[in-house]
Structures are given as C-alpha cells and as structure tokens.
Design a protein around this motif. Structure first.
Motif, PDB file in Angstrom:
ATOM      1  N   VAL A  70       0.835  -1.208   0.000  1.00  0.00           N
ATOM      2  CA  VAL A  70       0.000   0.000   0.000  1.00  0.00           C
ATOM      3  C   VAL A  70       0.868   1.255   0.000  1.00  0.00           C
ATOM      4  O   VAL A  70       0.601   2.210  -0.755  1.00  0.00           O
ATOM      5  CB  VAL A  70      -0.950  -0.014   1.216  1.00  0.00           C
ATOM      6  CG1 VAL A  70      -1.699   1.313   1.323  1.00  0.00           C
ATOM      7  CG2 VAL A  70      -1.933  -1.174   1.112  1.00  0.00           C
ATOM      8  N   VAL A  71       1.919   1.275   0.823  1.00  0.00           N
ATOM      9  CA  VAL A  71       2.792   2.454   0.905  1.00  0.00           C
ATOM     10  C   VAL A  71       3.433   2.736  -0.455  1.00  0.00           C
ATOM     11  O   VAL A  71       3.426   3.870  -0.948  1.00  0.00           O
ATOM     12  CB  VAL A  71       3.869   2.251   1.990  1.00  0.00           C
ATOM     13  CG1 VAL A  71       4.949   3.334   1.882  1.00  0.00           C
ATOM     14  CG2 VAL A  71       3.239   2.286   3.375  1.00  0.00           C
ATOM     15  N   ALA A  72       3.987   1.696  -1.077  1.00  0.00           N
ATOM     16  CA  ALA A  72       4.627   1.895  -2.382  1.00  0.00           C
ATOM     17  C   ALA A  72       3.605   2.281  -3.445  1.00  0.00           C
ATOM     18  O   ALA A  72       3.879   3.121  -4.306  1.00  0.00           O
ATOM     19  CB  ALA A  72       5.371   0.629  -2.792  1.00  0.00           C
ATOM     20  N   GLY A  73       2.414   1.670  -3.384  1.00  0.00           N
ATOM     21  CA  GLY A  73       1.377   2.008  -4.356  1.00  0.00           C
ATOM     22  C   GLY A  73       0.961   3.463  -4.267  1.00  0.00           C
ATOM     23  O   GLY A  73       0.846   4.155  -5.289  1.00  0.00           O
ATOM     24  N   LEU A  74       0.729   3.949  -3.053  1.00  0.00           N
ATOM     25  CA  LEU A  74       0.348   5.347  -2.876  1.00  0.00           C
ATOM     26  C   LEU A  74       1.485   6.287  -3.279  1.00  0.00           C
ATOM     27  O   LEU A  74       1.247   7.341  -3.888  1.00  0.00           O
ATOM     28  CB  LEU A  74      -0.047   5.597  -1.414  1.00  0.00           C
ATOM     29  CG  LEU A  74      -1.324   4.883  -0.938  1.00  0.00           C
ATOM     30  CD1 LEU A  74      -1.550   5.137   0.544  1.00  0.00           C
ATOM     31  CD2 LEU A  74      -2.538   5.354  -1.748  1.00  0.00           C
ATOM     32  N   ALA A  75       2.724   5.916  -2.949  1.00  0.00           N
ATOM     33  CA  ALA A  75       3.861   6.737  -3.353  1.00  0.00           C
ATOM     34  C   ALA A  75       3.974   6.783  -4.872  1.00  0.00           C
ATOM     35  O   ALA A  75       4.255   7.836  -5.461  1.00  0.00           O
ATOM     36  CB  ALA A  75       5.154   6.188  -2.747  1.00  0.00           C
ATOM     37  N   GLY A  76       3.730   5.644  -5.525  1.00  0.00           N
ATOM     38  CA  GLY A  76       3.785   5.610  -6.984  1.00  0.00           C
ATOM     39  C   GLY A  76       2.731   6.493  -7.624  1.00  0.00           C
ATOM     40  O   GLY A  76       3.003   7.202  -8.604  1.00  0.00           O
ATOM     41  N   VAL A  77       1.511   6.476  -7.085  1.00  0.00           N
ATOM     42  CA  VAL A  77       0.436   7.324  -7.605  1.00  0.00           C
ATOM     43  C   VAL A  77       0.792   8.799  -7.405  1.00  0.00           C
ATOM     44  O   VAL A  77       0.596   9.627  -8.309  1.00  0.00           O
ATOM     45  CB  VAL A  77      -0.897   6.985  -6.913  1.00  0.00           C
ATOM     46  CG1 VAL A  77      -1.966   8.018  -7.250  1.00  0.00           C
ATOM     47  CG2 VAL A  77      -1.369   5.585  -7.332  1.00  0.00           C
ATOM     48  N   ALA A  78       1.322   9.131  -6.217  1.00  0.00           N
ATOM     49  CA  ALA A  78       1.705  10.522  -5.953  1.00  0.00           C
ATOM     50  C   ALA A  78       2.789  10.984  -6.920  1.00  0.00           C
ATOM     51  O   ALA A  78       2.726  12.097  -7.459  1.00  0.00           O
ATOM     52  CB  ALA A  78       2.187  10.654  -4.509  1.00  0.00           C
TER      53      ALA A  78
END
Length: 287
Positions: A70-78
């Motif tokens: 989840v952390v990497a996914g949200l960072a990727g979207v940002a």
C-alpha cells in the motif's frame, strides 16, 4: 555438483523475488508506454513502510508485506500524478528521464528520514532447512511463498476483474479501449498503484532476505529492467520468465566470476536474447 545445486536453488529464490517488481515494471510500461525507473526508490519506500509496521508497530510479516504494498502504491500514484504525468506531455523519453530524477529525490528523502544504517526486520531465529546438499532458510521459503502469492493474485486480477480486463485492453490497443468506454485516467491510476505496490512487495521481500537500507531498491533496478527486457517489455508472463532467467544466470555466474560482475552478466543476457529475439522472449514485435 553440490555447489551447482545450491547455486541453482539460490537462483530460483532470487528469480522469484525479482519477478514481483519486474511484473510491476512491465505492467506500468504496457499501459503507460514508458519505462518507470523510479521503481527502485518505490521498492525501497514500500520496504521501509513494511519495516516500520513490523518493528515499530509489531505487525506480523504478512501484514507488513501488505502495508509495504500500500505504501509503495500510494507513493507511486503521488509520483505519477504530481510530477511524471506533466512531463509526459513532452514525450515518453522525457517521462522516463524524469522518473530517474524522481527516483533519486525519493531515495534521498528516505536517506534523510531513516539514515544510512542497515535495518533488519523482527524475525525469529530458525535453522536452515537441509535437503541433502542444499540449504535454504525458512524465511527464504516464506518469501518465495509471498512472491508466488503476489504473482498469482496479480494474474487473477488481470484475468477475472473488469478493471484488470480494462488494463489489458488499454495495453493491447488504447484507442480501441477508449472507444469502448474505458476511462484511461482510471486505468492509469490503478496500473500505477498496482505496479508500484508490487515493487514495494519486492523490496520488502528482499529486505526480509537480507537487510534494508536506502539503496535496497536501487541495487535491483537494473536487474528488474534486464528481466523485463529479456522477457519482452510490456509482457506480464515475459517479466516472470525473464526474472527467473536473470536470477538464475546471476547466481550461476558467481561460480566463475566475482560478485561485482553480476550486472554485467545481466546485460550480456540482454544482448544474447535480443540478438535472436529483438522483442524479447515473449514480447510482440512492433511493425
């Protein structure tokens, strides 16, 4: 022979861990049409998120791996929608170069926040499992299980869900998919989240296998890129095949070469494969 068997097992483990971020890299390339070189830093971000959950909050490893996703996914979207999407107006090459710059920035933010010291997950001590001349750690087996589960879940998402089918449609023919009512912005959002999340899982599993520092993801970036190119850029099954080929080849090379030559071996594999299959092992030729 004993050394050969042990090295082969090590290569299979390395290939399974490499396959997860390679899947994420290939998925992003297939849909957004550019190589996102920020995946190394995203893998590190996910690994640190998992480490904080495990060591700081006492979360068990499966929960920590999910948090890393989840952390990497949200960072990727940002990263995509705050910076790379704007660069995309100048072309895919500019977007790829921008992803390198963003990755360096994110890597140094992590270094500033957590320092350069090695971090370790809170894992119980356990003896290696011995199969004849071959040894394998219990955590390595668990990490391979997590990797296989992540690959199976991603395949099921692509095959069985409407969003997954939309991703495949955009990857095959974005103009036709748009005519069929597929929203490219939604598909891009989902693809980046899933692709970056898989990179976070890969970074977490590598941190579990060894240790964690701000360069954890950066060290696997070129190997992930090599796996995706060898398998065929944008090919999901090709990313898995390429990851196992690169993982086994790199480990086998240690029998004859110093570890410093591992990346050179990866690019030698790229050269050999593309000499005979310019689109990669499972990639489709572009006409």
């Amino acid at each position: 022979m004993e050394a050969l068997l042990q090295t082969l097992v090590n290569g299979l483990v390395a290939g399974s861990l490499l396959a997860v971020p390679a899947l994420g890299f290939s998925a992003i390339f297939a849909v957004l049409r550019f190589p996102n070189f920020a995946i190394g830093a995203l893998a590190t971000a996910g690994a640190y998120g998992a480490w904080l959950a495990n060591v700081g909050l006492g979360a068990p490893i499966p929960v920590a791996v999910a948090i890393g996703f989840v952390v990497a996914g949200l960072a990727g979207v940002a990263v995509e929608f705050a910076a790379l999407d704007r660069l995309g107006r100048a072309g895919h090459l500019m977007k790829a170069i921008g992803s390198l710059a963003v990755g360096m920035v994110l890597e140094n933010v992590i270094r500033f926040a957590f320092g350069n010291d090695l971090k370790a997950f809170d894992l119980p001590l356990a003896r290696d499992i011995v199969f004849g001349p071959v040894r394998i750690g219990p955590q390595q087996l668990a990490s391979v299980g997590f990797a296989l589960a992540a690959m199976a879940a991603f395949w099921a998402f692509l095959s069985l869900t409407s969003l997954g089918r939309s991703m495949r449609a955009v990857a095959d023919n974005p103009n036709l998919a748009r005519l069929k009512g597929v929203d490219p912005t939604v598909v891009a959002l989902v693809t980046v989240f899933l692709g970056a999340g898989l990179c976070g899982v890969g970074g977490t599993l590598i941190g579990l296998d060894a240790s964690l520092d701000p360069l954890t993801g950066g060290r696997i970036l070129l190997s992930v890129f090599a796996a995706a190119v060898v398998g065929g850029l944008g090919s999901i099954p090709g990313a898995v095949v390429g990851a196992f080929l690169i993982g086994i080849t790199e480990e086998m090379s240690s029998l004859a070469l110093a570890p410093a030559y591992r990346l050179a071996v990866s690019f030698a594999v790229i050269f050999l494969v593309l000499s005979f299959r310019p689109a990669g092992l499972l990639g489709r030729a572009v006409r």
